[in-house]
Design a protein around this motif. Sequence first.
Motif, PDB file in Angstrom:
ATOM      1  N   ASN A  47       0.602  -1.117  -0.160  1.00 47.48           N
ATOM      2  CA  ASN A  47       0.011   0.018   0.136  1.00 47.48           C
ATOM      3  C   ASN A  47       1.076   1.070  -0.263  1.00 47.48           C
ATOM      4  O   ASN A  47       0.086   2.073   0.538  1.00 47.48           O
ATOM      5  CB  ASN A  47      -0.836   0.337   1.225  1.00 47.48           C
ATOM      6  N   GLY A  48       2.245   1.013  -0.704  1.00 47.16           N
ATOM      7  CA  GLY A  48       3.361   2.193  -0.080  1.00 47.16           C
ATOM      8  C   GLY A  48       3.272   2.949   1.583  1.00 47.16           C
ATOM      9  O   GLY A  48       3.938   3.649   0.918  1.00 47.16           O
ATOM     10  N   ILE A  49       3.044   2.217   2.528  1.00 42.40           N
ATOM     11  CA  ILE A  49       3.052   2.845   3.783  1.00 42.40           C
ATOM     12  C   ILE A  49       3.630   1.584   4.785  1.00 42.40           C
ATOM     13  O   ILE A  49       3.977   0.569   4.642  1.00 42.40           O
ATOM     14  CB  ILE A  49       1.783   3.557   4.468  1.00 42.40           C
ATOM     15  N   SER A  50       5.015   2.083   4.730  1.00 43.13           N
ATOM     16  CA  SER A  50       5.991   1.520   6.321  1.00 43.13           C
ATOM     17  C   SER A  50       5.204   1.493   7.497  1.00 43.13           C
ATOM     18  O   SER A  50       4.237   2.870   8.466  1.00 43.13           O
ATOM     19  CB  SER A  50       7.267   2.142   6.338  1.00 43.13           C
ATOM     20  N   LEU A  51       6.208   0.722   8.631  1.00 42.54           N
ATOM     21  CA  LEU A  51       5.870   0.689   9.437  1.00 42.54           C
ATOM     22  C   LEU A  51       6.103   2.565  10.265  1.00 42.54           C
ATOM     23  O   LEU A  51       5.254   2.854  10.917  1.00 42.54           O
ATOM     24  CB  LEU A  51       6.009  -0.413  10.442  1.00 42.54           C
ATOM     25  N   ASN A  52       6.826   2.620   9.717  1.00 43.23           N
ATOM     26  CA  ASN A  52       7.381   3.715  10.594  1.00 43.23           C
ATOM     27  C   ASN A  52       6.629   5.109   9.725  1.00 43.23           C
ATOM     28  O   ASN A  52       6.582   5.982  10.814  1.00 43.23           O
ATOM     29  CB  ASN A  52       9.014   4.007   9.934  1.00 43.23           C
ATOM     30  N   ASP A  53       6.410   5.113   8.969  1.00 45.01           N
ATOM     31  CA  ASP A  53       5.156   5.841   8.797  1.00 45.01           C
ATOM     32  C   ASP A  53       4.140   6.299   9.373  1.00 45.01           C
ATOM     33  O   ASP A  53       3.864   7.497   9.528  1.00 45.01           O
ATOM     34  CB  ASP A  53       4.688   5.802   7.248  1.00 45.01           C
ATOM     35  N   GLU A  54       3.810   5.117  10.170  1.00 44.62           N
ATOM     36  CA  GLU A  54       2.488   5.091  10.900  1.00 44.62           C
ATOM     37  C   GLU A  54       2.749   4.940  12.411  1.00 44.62           C
ATOM     38  O   GLU A  54       2.293   5.851  13.353  1.00 44.62           O
ATOM     39  CB  GLU A  54       1.772   4.540  10.831  1.00 44.62           C
ATOM     40  N   LEU A  55       4.111   5.584  12.806  1.00 44.10           N
ATOM     41  CA  LEU A  55       4.664   5.799  14.209  1.00 44.10           C
ATOM     42  C   LEU A  55       5.252   7.186  14.901  1.00 44.10           C
ATOM     43  O   LEU A  55       5.682   7.986  14.194  1.00 44.10           O
ATOM     44  CB  LEU A  55       5.921   4.808  14.609  1.00 44.10           C
ATOM     45  N   LEU A  56       4.711   7.797  16.108  1.00 45.00           N
ATOM     46  CA  LEU A  56       5.285   9.131  16.662  1.00 45.00           C
ATOM     47  C   LEU A  56       6.502   8.769  16.957  1.00 45.00           C
ATOM     48  O   LEU A  56       6.802   7.671  17.439  1.00 45.00           O
ATOM     49  CB  LEU A  56       3.747   9.514  17.039  1.00 45.00           C
ATOM     50  N   LEU A  57       7.575   9.967  16.859  1.00 46.37           N
ATOM     51  CA  LEU A  57       8.714   9.636  17.416  1.00 46.37           C
ATOM     52  C   LEU A  57       8.875   9.734  18.869  1.00 46.37           C
ATOM     53  O   LEU A  57      10.127   8.705  19.194  1.00 46.37           O
ATOM     54  CB  LEU A  57       9.654  10.635  16.505  1.00 46.37           C
ATOM     55  N   GLY A  58       7.703  10.651  19.170  1.00 46.38           N
ATOM     56  CA  GLY A  58       7.825  10.894  20.494  1.00 46.38           C
ATOM     57  C   GLY A  58       8.679  12.503  21.111  1.00 46.38           C
ATOM     58  O   GLY A  58      10.388  12.425  20.823  1.00 46.38           O
ATOM     59  N   PRO A  59       9.248  13.263  21.937  1.00 43.67           N
ATOM     60  CA  PRO A  59       9.642  14.116  22.426  1.00 43.67           C
ATOM     61  C   PRO A  59      11.110  13.855  22.642  1.00 43.67           C
ATOM     62  O   PRO A  59      11.696  12.452  23.048  1.00 43.67           O
ATOM     63  CB  PRO A  59       8.770  15.134  23.277  1.00 43.67           C
ATOM     64  N   VAL A  60      11.599  15.081  22.315  1.00 38.71           N
ATOM     65  CA  VAL A  60      13.467  14.793  23.255  1.00 38.71           C
ATOM     66  C   VAL A  60      12.583  14.708  24.754  1.00 38.71           C
ATOM     67  O   VAL A  60      12.635  15.476  25.354  1.00 38.71           O
ATOM     68  CB  VAL A  60      13.920  15.332  22.705  1.00 38.71           C
ATOM     69  N   LEU A  61      14.105  13.866  25.425  1.00 39.90           N
ATOM     70  CA  LEU A  61      13.984  13.682  26.422  1.00 39.90           C
ATOM     71  C   LEU A  61      15.509  13.793  27.252  1.00 39.90           C
ATOM     72  O   LEU A  61      15.193  13.722  28.266  1.00 39.90           O
ATOM     73  CB  LEU A  61      13.413  12.381  26.765  1.00 39.90           C
ATOM     74  N   GLN A  62      16.020  13.288  26.940  1.00 35.63           N
ATOM     75  CA  GLN A  62      17.536  13.861  26.756  1.00 35.63           C
ATOM     76  C   GLN A  62      18.642  15.067  26.538  1.00 35.63           C
ATOM     77  O   GLN A  62      17.979  15.299  25.651  1.00 35.63           O
ATOM     78  CB  GLN A  62      18.907  12.797  26.696  1.00 35.63           C
ATOM     79  N   GLY A  63      19.349  15.740  26.968  1.00 35.69           N
ATOM     80  CA  GLY A  63      19.874  16.744  26.525  1.00 35.69           C
ATOM     81  C   GLY A  63      21.103  16.323  25.169  1.00 35.69           C
ATOM     82  O   GLY A  63      21.310  14.852  24.504  1.00 35.69           O
ATOM     83  N   ASP A  64      21.297  17.409  24.633  1.00 37.80           N
ATOM     84  CA  ASP A  64      22.394  17.275  23.273  1.00 37.80           C
ATOM     85  C   ASP A  64      24.041  16.751  24.298  1.00 37.80           C
ATOM     86  O   ASP A  64      24.351  16.674  24.857  1.00 37.80           O
ATOM     87  CB  ASP A  64      22.569  18.121  23.196  1.00 37.80           C
ATOM     88  N   LEU A  65      24.339  16.257  22.825  1.00 37.83           N
ATOM     89  CA  LEU A  65      25.521  14.903  23.196  1.00 37.83           C
ATOM     90  C   LEU A  65      26.734  16.622  23.617  1.00 37.83           C
ATOM     91  O   LEU A  65      27.819  15.606  24.598  1.00 37.83           O
ATOM     92  CB  LEU A  65      25.079  14.555  22.186  1.00 37.83           C
ATOM     93  N   ARG A  66      26.745  17.372  23.138  1.00 35.52           N
ATOM     94  CA  ARG A  66      27.917  18.448  23.469  1.00 35.52           C
ATOM     95  C   ARG A  66      27.749  18.528  24.656  1.00 35.52           C
ATOM     96  O   ARG A  66      29.097  18.765  25.409  1.00 35.52           O
ATOM     97  CB  ARG A  66      27.896  19.338  22.525  1.00 35.52           C
ATOM     98  N   SER A  67      27.010  19.214  25.476  1.00 36.59           N
ATOM     99  CA  SER A  67      27.256  19.673  27.121  1.00 36.59           C
ATOM    100  C   SER A  67      27.219  18.583  27.758  1.00 36.59           C
ATOM    101  O   SER A  67      27.636  19.017  28.391  1.00 36.59           O
ATOM    102  CB  SER A  67      24.940  19.667  27.405  1.00 36.59           C
ATOM    103  N   LEU A  68      26.693  17.099  26.895  1.00 33.47           N
ATOM    104  CA  LEU A  68      27.408  16.561  28.091  1.00 33.47           C
ATOM    105  C   LEU A  68      28.579  15.400  27.539  1.00 33.47           C
ATOM    106  O   LEU A  68      29.176  15.510  29.095  1.00 33.47           O
ATOM    107  CB  LEU A  68      26.325  14.669  27.620  1.00 33.47           C
ATOM    108  N   LEU A  69      28.869  15.758  27.140  1.00 33.46           N
ATOM    109  CA  LEU A  69      30.656  15.672  27.289  1.00 33.46           C
ATOM    110  C   LEU A  69      31.016  16.227  27.670  1.00 33.46           C
ATOM    111  O   LEU A  69      32.124  16.284  28.742  1.00 33.46           O
ATOM    112  CB  LEU A  69      31.092  15.333  25.678  1.00 33.46           C
TER     113      LEU A  69
END
Length: 319
Positions: A47-69
Motif C-alpha cells: 500500500n506504499g506505507i511503512s510501519l515507521n510512517d505510522e509511528l510517532l517519534l515522541g519528544p526529546v527527553l535527553q540533553g544534547d551530546l555536546r553538553s553531556l561530553l
Amino acid sequence: MKHIEEVPEEEIHSKRSIYIPHLAVIREGKETTSTRVVFDASCKGSNGISLNDELLLGPVLQGDLRSLLMRWRMHAVCFVSDIEKMYRMILIAKEDKDFQRVLWRDNPDEPIKDYRLLTVTFGTASAPYLAIKTLVQLSIDEGENYPIATRIIQEDFYVDDVLSGCDNVENAIAAAKELKYLLQQGGFQLKKWSSNNAEFMRSIKPSERSSNVHLDLNIDGTTKALGIAWNLRTDKFEYNSSTHSESMNITKRSILSDIQKLYDPLGWIASLLVMTKIFIQRLWMEKYSWDEEISQSLIDEWRTIKRDFKNVNGIRIDR
C-alpha cells in the motif's frame, strides 16, 4: 531470552500484522555483538506505507551530546558504561506485538516460520523514545532511595550510554554502586565499565569491565566515549583514522564510509571535515551513482584529502 516467539498457526492470518525485513550487519572492532540484526521498519508495503510512517517519534527527553561530553569532563574521576541490550530489556504492549513480525528459518532446508518480536526493536521510529522514556520513568518510580543515581539517569545518559563522575574516587565508587542498584530494579545491567582511575576500576567486577581496560599497577587502554576515543592512561581524547585501502575502487559509497569514521561532535577537527563535506557536495553535483568509480581528477583530489586524515592521529585533546 524470550525476546521473540513463534506465531501460533491459528493467529497467522487472523490478526492484523506487519512484517519487518531484516539483515545482518558485521561490526568489526566491536568488543560485543560483532553481528547485529538490523530491522528495516521503513520498508513500504504493497500500500506504499511503512510501519515507521505510522509511528510517532515522541519528544526529546535527553540533553544534547555536546553538553553531556563537556559536563562529563569536569569530573576529577570519570567513568563510562552502557546498558546491556537496553532495547531488548523493554517489553512492548501485547496488543502491538503483531506489528513486529519477522520471517525466519535456521537453514535453507527448513520451512519459513512466522515470529513476532516482543521487545522494543531497533529500527522502529519510536524505539529511541520508548527506551529513554522507560529509563526516565524507572528513575521516577524507584528513585526515592537512590538520589544520586536518579540525577545521573536524568542528566548523564545518552540513550544507553552513561558518562558521569565525581570529585573523588570514594564518591565515584558509591555513585556507581547506587546506579547499578537502581537500574537493576528495571532489569537493566551495566557493562563495559571504563574509568580514568585505577582504584575505581578495581571496585568493578572483571566481568563487567570493558575489555579495552588493562589494570596492572596503573590503568591503561583506549575505549570509546560516545564514539570518541578516550585514552584512559593519559585521560585525553584522541582520534584514530582508519580508512579503506587505496587499492579498492574509489566510489561515492567508499568515500562516505571513510568520512563517517571521523566522528567529531565537538568540532575539534572541523577544518578537515569541512573539506570533506565540500568534496561530497561536488560528487553529488557530478551525479555519480553510489558504486560508480569517480574521475581521475577527483580521485587525485580525494587522495590528497585522505592523506591528511592520518594527521588527526597525532591530535590529543587534554581536559
